[in-house]
Design an enzyme around this catalytic site. Sequence first.
Site, PDB file in Angstrom:
ATOM      1  N   HIS A 198      -9.739  47.544 -15.069  1.00  0.00           N
ATOM      2  CA  HIS A 198     -10.513  48.816 -15.081  1.00  0.00           C
ATOM      3  C   HIS A 198      -9.762  49.927 -15.540  1.00  0.00           C
ATOM      4  O   HIS A 198     -10.452  50.935 -15.852  1.00  0.00           O
ATOM      5  CB  HIS A 198     -10.749  49.145 -13.587  1.00  0.00           C
ATOM      6  CG  HIS A 198     -11.609  47.929 -12.922  1.00  0.00           C
ATOM      7  ND1 HIS A 198     -11.116  46.702 -12.556  1.00  0.00           N
ATOM      8  CD2 HIS A 198     -12.924  48.038 -12.676  1.00  0.00           C
ATOM      9  CE1 HIS A 198     -12.170  46.251 -12.006  1.00  0.00           C
ATOM     10  NE2 HIS A 198     -13.164  46.803 -12.026  1.00  0.00           N
ATOM     11  N   ASP A 245     -18.031  41.643 -18.905  1.00  0.00           N
ATOM     12  CA  ASP A 245     -17.755  42.642 -17.772  1.00  0.00           C
ATOM     13  C   ASP A 245     -18.026  44.119 -18.053  1.00  0.00           C
ATOM     14  O   ASP A 245     -18.540  44.560 -19.222  1.00  0.00           O
ATOM     15  CB  ASP A 245     -16.127  42.794 -17.415  1.00  0.00           C
ATOM     16  CG  ASP A 245     -15.981  43.073 -15.747  1.00  0.00           C
ATOM     17  OD1 ASP A 245     -16.619  43.555 -15.166  1.00  0.00           O
ATOM     18  OD2 ASP A 245     -14.727  42.650 -15.309  1.00  0.00           O
TER      19      ASP A 245
END
Length: 577
Positions: free
Chosen positions: A234, A307
Amino acid sequence: MILILAVAVLPSSDPGAGGGRIDWSPKAEGKQLEGTIQDRIGKMTLEQKVGQMFMVGFHNDDQPAQEMNQQIRTLIRDYHVGGVILFDRNIGDPRQTAELNNRLQHLALSTSPGIPLLISTDQEGGKVARIREGVTQFPGGMTLGASGNLDLSRQSGEVIGSELRAMGINMNLAPVLDVNNNPKNPVIGSRSFSGDPEQVVKMASAQIQGYQDSGMLTVVKHFPGHGDTSTDSHVNLPTVPHSMDRLNRVELVPFKEVLNQTDAVMSAHITFPALDDTPGLPGTLSQKVLTGLLREELGYDGVIMTDDLEMGAIVNNFSAEEAATRAVKAGADILLISHDLTRQQASIRGILDAVKKGEISEARIDRSLQRILHLKGKRTGATSVAEQPITPVNQVAKRVGTSRNEQVAEATAKSGLTLLQDAQGLIPQTPDPQKKLLVASVAGVRELDKSLQSYGFSTQHRELDPDPSQQERDQLVNQATAVDGVIVGTSQAENHPGQRQLVQALSARGIPVIVLGLDTPYEVSAFPKNVTYLALYGYDSHSMKAAAGAIAGKVSVRGKLPVTIPGRYPAGHGLDR
């Protein structure tokens, strides 16, 4: 059985009532179905086809959480997106969530090309659960791994899936197939079932079965494996530097075993030099990873989803247009973009431009669309997304957060409790109102305190800072001198020295201490061996209640360590009480 895909929609005046007649036809199988899908694709514009390849999130701005805003209206109406992902920012109570999802579906069905949405969320259980109020809260994967109970893993999938489906969510981005064997992993940890790939296979297969029995589509993640990283994708771009031999023995094992069971696979934003040595190229954007390995070598022909393409590993290195086009060229079918409208629009335009310039063929787009339409028509449980896009909101209260569902979550939490060390024999204890316990925890302290009192303990409690200062530690130690024992809930104490120093100070003063591990159990190495340590793997209410029951001797402790603690305990370790 697979059913799909043409529509005649009569919108209901009350989108929350589950009304409106939706006639899916023709209903066909086998070769006839293939012809139906191809005919459907042949009637779609390029813009409609590309739109179906995107799953998007939206922010509600100043509107109530459960309302559609202009962002999502634009993306569905003007960009024809085929999927929506919900976060806690979009969630009201269960009924409101169902009403929102019905409104989203009605908008998609009444807007060209009239195809229902995939509506997804991340409801893994434990630390990753987007919906918390009014639904059954489950512990995470590592609790199930510690239990070794395949039936509970299946039941957890069935309960989570049935509750999501009742709220109009038809796809769960779960389970996690990552093999967590890196104590410093900042993003997977207790989300993983185990550090043993075979244990991951068993638990995940059972949970997938439960999800699908409930009518929920599953997305396993994060291919080819995010378990052995010390960087959060992330934030930045991690690397898994292992050889192909090692990947085949560990990381790839769960994916190989469950590809024939899952509905979709999510890619990881991680570089794998053994698979693709292109510097700085994550697996999500690698043709060698998604097409060469996943499609060709492993033979997977289902939906591949990226993702989130707004994670740091991507946005720090690629423009929106480049990331999207690279992902499609690599082999992705659904591109997940969860936040920014500008980036969502740029990504869609990037694919359209690439097709118009001949960089990506329309036939390549059609192949992805064919997989997506198959998925929307796939019958899981009793129905498919195509057959039942609208959920009856008057059934939500009867299907979500029920006492039966709560019992499954409670049993799951109890089954995973793992006693790693208890040299002083502090578990169990006989409740005695004359003895006082001090309860301090970085999370869930009120639930823990209330549960201990319900068993007859006399307690006082205080919330603990994640990294308590010297002053806070001194105050707590002084307070502890007036009680008969201390229970400390910790999380990642190896990274928060204040937690470790607090436990050490209490132990040095001869004060009986029970440590409850509320995240991964690797932190046990930060504590003296004479300190009692009970691993909960989470801090949801059921886990805190289970811990209180174990301390009181009312809950049996039978869990076994699902990971290896370097220098301390092997996988499989666990004291029975």
